[in-house]
Design a protein around this motif. Structure first.
Motif, PDB file in Angstrom:
ATOM      1  N   GLU A 153       0.820  -1.207   0.000  1.00  0.00           N
ATOM      2  CA  GLU A 153       0.000   0.000   0.000  1.00  0.00           C
ATOM      3  C   GLU A 153       0.861   1.267   0.000  1.00  0.00           C
ATOM      4  OE1 GLU A 153      -2.958  -1.651  -0.852  1.00  0.00           O
ATOM      5  OE2 GLU A 153      -3.830   0.040   0.258  1.00  0.00           O
ATOM      6  N   GLY A 154       0.213   2.387  -0.294  1.00  0.00           N
ATOM      7  CA  GLY A 154       0.920   3.663  -0.320  1.00  0.00           C
ATOM      8  C   GLY A 154       1.503   3.993   1.047  1.00  0.00           C
ATOM      9  N   GLY A 155       2.732   4.482   1.061  1.00  0.00           N
ATOM     10  CA  GLY A 155       3.324   4.991   2.288  1.00  0.00           C
ATOM     11  C   GLY A 155       3.783   3.955   3.298  1.00  0.00           C
ATOM     12  N   LYS A 209       8.107   1.366   0.944  1.00  0.00           N
ATOM     13  CA  LYS A 209       8.776   0.599  -0.115  1.00  0.00           C
ATOM     14  C   LYS A 209      10.031   1.323  -0.612  1.00  0.00           C
ATOM     15  CE  LYS A 209       4.982   0.694  -2.536  1.00  0.00           C
ATOM     16  NZ  LYS A 209       4.109   1.338  -1.536  1.00  0.00           N
ATOM     17  N   THR A 210       9.839   2.605  -0.964  1.00  0.00           N
ATOM     18  CA  THR A 210      10.974   3.348  -1.505  1.00  0.00           C
ATOM     19  C   THR A 210      12.085   3.450  -0.465  1.00  0.00           C
ATOM     20  OG1 THR A 210       9.374   4.585  -2.805  1.00  0.00           O
ATOM     21  CG2 THR A 210      11.610   5.453  -2.751  1.00  0.00           C
ATOM     22  N   TRP A 234      19.613   7.992   4.400  1.00  0.00           N
ATOM     23  CA  TRP A 234      18.222   8.058   4.865  1.00  0.00           C
ATOM     24  C   TRP A 234      17.602   9.406   4.520  1.00  0.00           C
ATOM     25  CZ3 TRP A 234      14.113   5.533   6.156  1.00  0.00           C
ATOM     26  CH2 TRP A 234      13.085   6.155   6.869  1.00  0.00           C
ATOM     27  N   VAL A 235      16.381   9.375   4.006  1.00  0.00           N
ATOM     28  CA  VAL A 235      15.649  10.613   3.713  1.00  0.00           C
ATOM     29  C   VAL A 235      14.370  10.605   4.526  1.00  0.00           C
ATOM     30  CG1 VAL A 235      14.446  11.915   1.913  1.00  0.00           C
ATOM     31  CG2 VAL A 235      16.548  10.658   1.355  1.00  0.00           C
ATOM     32  N   THR A 261       5.663   7.775  -4.538  1.00  0.00           N
ATOM     33  CA  THR A 261       6.185   7.357  -5.834  1.00  0.00           C
ATOM     34  C   THR A 261       5.072   7.415  -6.886  1.00  0.00           C
ATOM     35  OG1 THR A 261       7.593   5.817  -4.634  1.00  0.00           O
ATOM     36  CG2 THR A 261       7.406   5.471  -7.006  1.00  0.00           C
ATOM     37  N   PHE A 313       7.144   0.193  -6.897  1.00  0.00           N
ATOM     38  CA  PHE A 313       5.832   0.634  -7.383  1.00  0.00           C
ATOM     39  C   PHE A 313       5.171   1.585  -6.409  1.00  0.00           C
ATOM     40  CE2 PHE A 313       6.552  -3.299  -9.611  1.00  0.00           C
ATOM     41  CZ  PHE A 313       6.129  -2.974 -10.892  1.00  0.00           C
ATOM     42  N   GLY A 334       2.201   2.928  -4.360  1.00  0.00           N
ATOM     43  CA  GLY A 334       1.209   2.054  -3.752  1.00  0.00           C
ATOM     44  C   GLY A 334      -0.240   2.464  -3.957  1.00  0.00           C
ATOM     45  N   THR A 376       8.007  -2.836   8.006  1.00  0.00           N
ATOM     46  CA  THR A 376       8.991  -1.745   8.123  1.00  0.00           C
ATOM     47  C   THR A 376       8.852  -1.074   9.486  1.00  0.00           C
ATOM     48  OG1 THR A 376       7.393  -0.317   7.105  1.00  0.00           O
ATOM     49  CG2 THR A 376       9.059  -1.285   5.664  1.00  0.00           C
ATOM     50  N   ASP A 408      14.021  -2.123   9.988  1.00  0.00           N
ATOM     51  CA  ASP A 408      13.916  -0.663  10.063  1.00  0.00           C
ATOM     52  C   ASP A 408      14.802  -0.095   8.970  1.00  0.00           C
ATOM     53  OD1 ASP A 408      13.397   1.895  10.719  1.00  0.00           O
ATOM     54  OD2 ASP A 408      13.847   1.687  12.864  1.00  0.00           O
ATOM     55  N   SER A 409      14.200   0.628   8.047  1.00  0.00           N
ATOM     56  CA  SER A 409      14.989   1.203   6.959  1.00  0.00           C
ATOM     57  C   SER A 409      15.764   2.417   7.436  1.00  0.00           C
ATOM     58  CB  SER A 409      14.081   1.610   5.791  1.00  0.00           C
ATOM     59  OG  SER A 409      13.259   0.542   5.427  1.00  0.00           O
ATOM     60  N   LYS A 410      15.328   2.942   8.590  1.00  0.00           N
ATOM     61  CA  LYS A 410      16.023   4.118   9.133  1.00  0.00           C
ATOM     62  C   LYS A 410      17.159   3.644  10.038  1.00  0.00           C
ATOM     63  CE  LYS A 410      15.128   8.320  11.706  1.00  0.00           C
ATOM     64  NZ  LYS A 410      14.101   9.199  12.261  1.00  0.00           N
TER      65      LYS A 410
HETATM   66  N1  LIG Z   1      11.286   5.184  11.012  1.00  0.00           N
HETATM   67  C1  LIG Z   1      10.998   4.650   9.854  1.00  0.00           C
HETATM   68  N2  LIG Z   1      10.331   5.387   8.945  1.00  0.00           N
HETATM   69  C2  LIG Z   1      10.053   4.824   7.760  1.00  0.00           C
HETATM   70  C3  LIG Z   1      10.450   3.491   7.446  1.00  0.00           C
HETATM   71  N3  LIG Z   1      10.040   3.208   6.195  1.00  0.00           N
HETATM   72  C4  LIG Z   1       9.414   4.315   5.748  1.00  0.00           C
HETATM   73  N4  LIG Z   1       9.406   5.271   6.637  1.00  0.00           N
HETATM   74  C5  LIG Z   1       8.776   6.592   6.468  1.00  0.00           C
HETATM   75  O1  LIG Z   1       7.457   6.376   5.988  1.00  0.00           O
HETATM   76  C6  LIG Z   1       7.113   7.310   4.966  1.00  0.00           C
HETATM   77  C7  LIG Z   1       6.692   6.622   3.689  1.00  0.00           C
HETATM   78  O2  LIG Z   1       7.770   5.900   3.154  1.00  0.00           O
HETATM   79  P1  LIG Z   1       7.972   5.598   1.595  1.00  0.00           P
HETATM   80  O3  LIG Z   1       9.224   4.809   1.512  1.00  0.00           O
HETATM   81  O4  LIG Z   1       7.893   6.819   0.786  1.00  0.00           O
HETATM   82  O5  LIG Z   1       6.711   4.727   1.327  1.00  0.00           O
HETATM   83  P2  LIG Z   1       6.255   4.059  -0.041  1.00  0.00           P
HETATM   84  O6  LIG Z   1       5.739   2.729   0.303  1.00  0.00           O
HETATM   85  O7  LIG Z   1       7.329   4.129  -1.025  1.00  0.00           O
HETATM   86  O8  LIG Z   1       5.016   4.994  -0.486  1.00  0.00           O
HETATM   87  P3  LIG Z   1       4.367   5.222  -1.936  1.00  0.00           P
HETATM   88  O9  LIG Z   1       5.467   5.495  -2.885  1.00  0.00           O
HETATM   89  O10 LIG Z   1       3.453   6.364  -1.765  1.00  0.00           O
HETATM   90  O11 LIG Z   1       3.629   3.994  -2.268  1.00  0.00           O
HETATM   91  C8  LIG Z   1       8.343   8.186   4.792  1.00  0.00           C
HETATM   92  O12 LIG Z   1       8.131   9.375   5.458  1.00  0.00           O
HETATM   93  C9  LIG Z   1       9.469   7.413   5.412  1.00  0.00           C
HETATM   94  O13 LIG Z   1      10.434   8.262   5.977  1.00  0.00           O
HETATM   95  C10 LIG Z   1      11.157   2.757   8.452  1.00  0.00           C
HETATM   96  O14 LIG Z   1      11.529   1.583   8.266  1.00  0.00           O
HETATM   97  N5  LIG Z   1      11.402   3.380   9.624  1.00  0.00           N
END
Ligand SMILES: Nc1nc2c(ncn2[C@@H]2O[C@H](COP(=O)(O)OP(=O)(O)OP(=O)(O)O)[C@@H](O)[C@H]2O)c(=O)[nH]1
Ligand SMILES: [Mg+2]
Length: 1001
Positions: A267-269, A272-273, A284-285, A291, A319, A321, A382, A413-415
């Motif tokens: 799903e969105g957010g 994934k990215t 880390w951003v 996306t 992709f 979401g 995540t 944790d991607s962060k």
């Molecule tokens: N602390 C933490 N924040 C995360 C993690 N993964 C994602 N986030 C936050 O969650 C938000 C969404 O992350 P994205 O990676 O853009 O999500 P996405 O699934 O690519 O979203 P879409 O492209 O809209 O489908 C961002 O603000 C990230 O900083 C994680 O593992 N830990």
């Protein structure tokens, strides 16, 4: 004794044949004969038949033959197929003339020594026995032309490898090695220099030896039902030349690919990215942007599998979401790949729709017959870290539902933490590498030059998202790849999703898009456009331009105007949109994005759905099921694709405002073939047609739905049902099942809903008998003028009988194309012919003759000179034919000529062409010539009735070898086939059409 009757009948036949002085005797039974109709022993009188040349004893129950067989010294052809023989008499080996021997489907475990002396044998058919190998003495069959070891019915032969003795049979022209479950075949097959036809279907071949490319006389190679590697599989789709070109490239050098896709869904957010960038080791951003569409990161992720030490390069597919993208994203889910199904603990697994996402993957990429290539799914939560509370996901439930597709669960944790470590990321990396290494095709060998082209394409894509085709050719040339191979590589790379290029499309042929995500992003900008959503998907091309070249976006997300027509065309190719005809004069060009059509039936739709006098109505239901579980399933986006794919039947094809379509249905019209109402009711696709002969359009539409489901959604099956006829009952009855009952003699079936017994015939479409085709031809010719007028004033003016005949002719034509779909790779199927010197030609009595052969366009269904001008010689040839070839080809020629005769009056009226009487005359004379060459048996077989219908013997194989020979012959004379263009329709079938129609495909 049950067999007495059969025995007496045989005796009688022998007696009659002896009296008449015949040289042929047929004591064979039908393939589906009952046991009591079969012979268990042969009458002694048979052995008095000393002049016998041809003897058929097939489909009996003989367990042995007597030595008396030696008393038939004239015997040339002996058919012992489908008996229970384990041995043959010594005397068989003494028959000096025997050149054809059928031993198919018996109980031989080894070939009897006695036949070793048959050095004059030309044809030997020994499939369907229990042979473990071929004995050495087979090498003495120096004259053997045709050897059939392989069965045709799919039953597997026990032999472990290709018997090496075959390598010494260098006169072989046809060799059948079907159904052996072999994983490889030997190099020496390439030494059988006279080979013309090679059957290798139903094996487990992933590859072929490059030596096959040396076979100069090869006309066809049959590779169906083999797990070919993706590149070879694509070459196979393109035909023999492509296979040879590919094998030659392999012979020049090969390399192991070691590459896989890494696809992130969810799903969105959910992150994934962020996860993909963390895997890359990028910084880390915080608060990343959503996306749009998707993004592909080509090769920067390289992981090493701990077990095999294989270094695998991943291209990451990320992709967006959002819901709206789901339909387009599916286009890119192809195995072999490792999938990350990403979810966020705070939202929980349900809200993150983990199970739905895995289901979409399954329906796109899980091929039941290829569990080794199954998509590997890693379920990744995540926002993790040791301090976070682990949200619960029901691991067992997912494993139960998706089985070995589920490769593991992770919580990362991607962060990075204060030490720069991302929690559990390394474990995830290891798992990704391990899973990829376990997919066999990841480590497949490819031609070295292919890999070089792929790398060059990728490198170039960093600079240019698209290049011209000549630039692509130049790029290949720098890798030492010549033009024809570059062309094949473009097809393969397109099919495997590495680039986008369509060489048969006028708009697209000059452009090669190097970044697969380039288009999907462009599409997502339109799907996100508010104005387009409000206009129910209608969008002017000018607006498309504004969206795509929006100055507010960063330069890399803007698309120059030159690309817009190309994108538009590609959206049509991918079934996303089509260009509409607006009612206003000089209306600006406009397209429809099918995904954005209104949600409900348009007002006043009833007016477009009325039953006309003389018409019948018939309904079939395509129920979409999971083939494994039998549960009904949704084929996401099916209706949108139907709206696009069937738009040539739209009520609004001339004036868009008359179109009738909505998110769950549409109304269509196909002239004399009738009107159709299609609607999705809870995943069941109801198709109703009203017409003089509803079956034709109904069959076409249901076939389209079934084809789409089968080819686009893996593991889903669209099965055909008919509604119960009991008043108010909503029950459905499966057609295949009804047919089974009927075949077993039942006249009624029970509806599981109303529990009534229903007459089978009342459920079937009209049970009218097939027309007599010769009469149909005469009627259609007579009514040509009427049909012509009806184009303008409407087909309801035509009599019901005439409309039925027209629809049935269309139906036959469609059957012919299906029947001859395989040879269509190599050449056209529709043609007419006449002897050049007709006045002195005697159809009943000739040995060699020069014929004038005229190719037809398979789209327009008329001869080429009718399109090019009567004096044009394009596609017109004079060829010498022998009566011998003609006899062999006669059954096929008969079907083609009859069907050409049926469709010509209709097709020419459709194009408002006037037909010269002499053309009809030619077709009639051709038919007379063919009839004079058919045997009694062939005359009685109505191929037109047979083709495309079930109930044909399992080993029935349309004999298209005569057509293939003709192709080889014409190709040598004129490789351009009179300027006919080979196009591929949306069902991936080849058609040979006049160039003016090529752009319609
Ligand atoms: N602390 C933490 N924040 C995360 C993690 N993964 C994602 N986030 C936050 O969650 C938000 C969404 O992350 P994205 O990676 O853009 O999500 P996405 O699934 O690519 O979203 P879409 O492209 O809209 O489908 C961002 O603000 C990230 O900083 C994680 O593992 N830990
Ligand atoms: Mg994203």
């Amino acid at each position: 004794m049950a067999h007495d009757e059969a025995y007496r009948l045989a005796e009688k036949k022998i007696e009659e044949a002896l009296k008449s002085g015949a040289t042929e005797l047929d004591l064979g039974q039908k393939y589906n004969a009952k046991d009591e109709e079969k012979l268990t022993k042969l009458p002694d009188s048979l052995w008095q038949f000393t002049q016998l040349q041809k003897l058929n004893l097939s489909h009996n129950q003989l367990t042995a033959l007597p030595e008396a067989l030696g008393q038939l010294p004239q015997l040339q052809s002996l058919d012992l197929s489908s008996n229970q023989l384990t041995a043959l008499p010594e005397a068989l080996g003494q028959l000096p003339q025997l050149h054809t021997l059928y031993l198919r489907n018996n109980n031989f475990t080894t070939l009897p020594e006695s036949i070793g002396q048959l050095t004059q044998l030309h044809f030997l058919h020994i499939a369907g026995n229990q042979l473990n190998t071929l004995p050495e003495f087979v090498s003495s069959f120096k004259n053997l032309n045709e050897l059939f070891l392989g069965t045709l019915d799919g039953s597997i032969n026990p032999m472990e490898e290709v018997p090496s003795v075959i390598s010494r049979l260098n006169k072989l022209t046809e060799l059948s090695l079907n159904c052996f479950s072999w994983t490889s075949i030997p190099e020496w097959l390439g030494d059988l220099q006279n080979l013309e036809i090679l059957w290798l279907s139903h094996n487990r071949l992933t590859d072929l030896p490059p030596s096959l490319a040396q076979l100069e006389h090869l006309e066809s190679i049959h590779l169906d039902d083999n797990p070919l590697n993706p590149e070879l599989a694509e070459a196979k789709e393109q035909g023999l030349d492509a296979v040879k070109t590919y094998l030659r490239a392999r012979a020049e050098g090969e390399i192991v690919l070691n590459e896989a896709k890494l696809i992130l869904v969810g799903e969105g957010g959910v992150g994934k990215t962020s996860l993909l960038t963390a895997l890359h080791g990028d910084e880390w951003v915080e608060n990343r942007q959503t996306t749009y569409g998707m993004e592909v990161d080509i090769t920067s992720l390289v992981l090493t599998d701990a077990v095999t030490s294989a270094e695998i390069t991943f291209n990451g597919w990320d992709f967006g979401g959002q819901d709206i993208y789901r339909h387009t994203h599916q286009l890119f889910f192809t195995a072999p790949a490792v999938y990350l199904a990403v979810w966020e603990p705070r939202r929980g697994p349900e809200q993150s729709r983990v199970s739905e996402w895995i289901k979409i993957i399954k329906h796109r990429a899980y091929e039941e017959s290829r569990p080794d290539l199954r998509p590997r799914v890693l379920v990744v939560a995540t926002h993790g870290g040791p301090k976070e509370r682990l949200a619960h996901i029901d691991e067992q439930a997912l494993r139960d539902e998706f089985g070995d597709m589920i490769a593991g669960f992770f919580h990362v944790d991607s962060k990075p933490d204060e030490n720069g470590i991302c929690y559990q990321l390394d474990e995830l990396k290891n798992a990704i590498a391990r899973e990829a290494a376990s997919i066999p095709s990841v480590r497949r060998s490819v031609p070295l030059s292919w890999k070089k082209v792929l790398s060059a394409v990728r490198k170039r894509s960093a600079r240019d998202p698209y290049i011209s085709y000549s630039q692509y050719e130049a790029l290949c040339n720098r890798q030492g790849v010549p033009k024809n191979l570059a062309g094949l590589y473009a097809i393969i790379l397109n099919e495997l999703g590495y680039l986008i290029h369509y060489r048969n499309d006028e708009t697209l042929k000059d452009t090669v898009i190097l970044k697969p995500d380039y288009l999907s992003k462009a599409v997502s900008f339109i799907l996100d456009d508010k104005a387009t959503k409000e206009a129910n998907g209608l969008i002017e091309h000018r607006r498309l331009g504004e969206i795509w070249d929006n100055p507010a976006r960063p330069a890399r997300e803007r698309y120059p105007g030159k690309l817009h027509p190309i994108f538009l065309k590609l959206m049509e190719r991918f079934d996303l949109s089509y260009q509409v005809n607006m009612p206003e004069v000089e209306a600006p060009p406009t397209s429809l994005m099918a995904q954005l059509v209104p949600g409900v039936r348009p007002e006043g739709w009833e007016k477009d759905w009325v039953l006309k006098p003389g018409d019948g109505e018939h309904t079939q239901v395509c129920r979409i099921l999971d083939a494994q579980t039998g549960r009904t399933e949704e084929a996401e986006g099916l209706m949108y694709r139907l709206i696009v794919r069937l738009h040539r039947y739209s009520l609004g094809r001339k004036d868009y405002s008359k179109s009738r379509h909505w998110k769950t249905g549409l109304i269509l019209d196909d002239g004399y073939n009738g009107r159709a109402f299609i609607e999705d009711i809870d995943g069941d696709i109801y198709v109703t047609v009203r017409a003089a002969y509803p079956e034709r359009f109904l069959h076409q539409l249901c076939t389209e739905v079934q084809w789409l489901v089968k080819n686009f959604w893996k593991g889903l099956d669209a099965r055909l049902f008919v509604p119960c006829v009991t008043a108010k009952c909503k029950g459905l009855l499966e057609i295949d099942e009804i047919m089974d009952y009927k075949a077993n003699g039942a006249t009624k079936v029970r509806c599981s809903v109303c529990r009534q017994f229903i007459e089978i015939d009342s459920l079937m479409a009209t049970m009218q008998p097939k027309p007599v085709w010769d009469e149909a031809v005469a009627i259609l010719r007579n009514e040509h003028r009427q049909i012509l007028q009806a184009q303008d004033i409407g087909f309801e003016r035509l009599s019901t009988q005439l409309r039925v005949l027209m629809s049935r002719s269309d139906e036959q034509y469609e059957n012919l194309l299906v029947w001859l779909s395989d040879p269509a790779k190599e050449g056209p199927r529709l043609f007419s012919f006449e002897p050049v010197n007709r006045s002195r030609f005697d159809p009943a009595n000739w040995t060699h003759e020069t014929f004038r052969l005229v190719l037809w366009c398979e789209h327009a269904r008329v001869p080429l000179p009718l399109l090019n001008g009567q004096n044009s010689k394009k596609g017109v040839y004079e060829i010498d034919l022998s009566h011998e070839w003609f006899k062999k080809a006669a059954p096929m020629l008969k079907s083609i000529t009859t069907i050409a005769s049926l469709v010509l009056p209709i097709a020419s009226a459709g194009m408002k062409l006037v037909i010269n009487e002499s053309l009809y005359n030619n077709l009639d004379f051709a038919k007379e010539t063919i009839d004079a060459s058919l045997t009694g048996f062939e005359k009685s077989v109505d191929r037109l009735a047979q083709s495309g219908e079930s109930g044909i013997a399992k080993d029935f194989r349309p004999d298209d070898s005569a057509l293939r020979e003709l192709h080889a012959f014409l190709k040598a004379k004129d490789p351009s086939f009179g300027g006919l263009v080979r196009v591929m329709n949306k069902r991936h079938e080849f058609l040979w059409v006049h160039e003016r129609f090529a752009s319609e495909y």
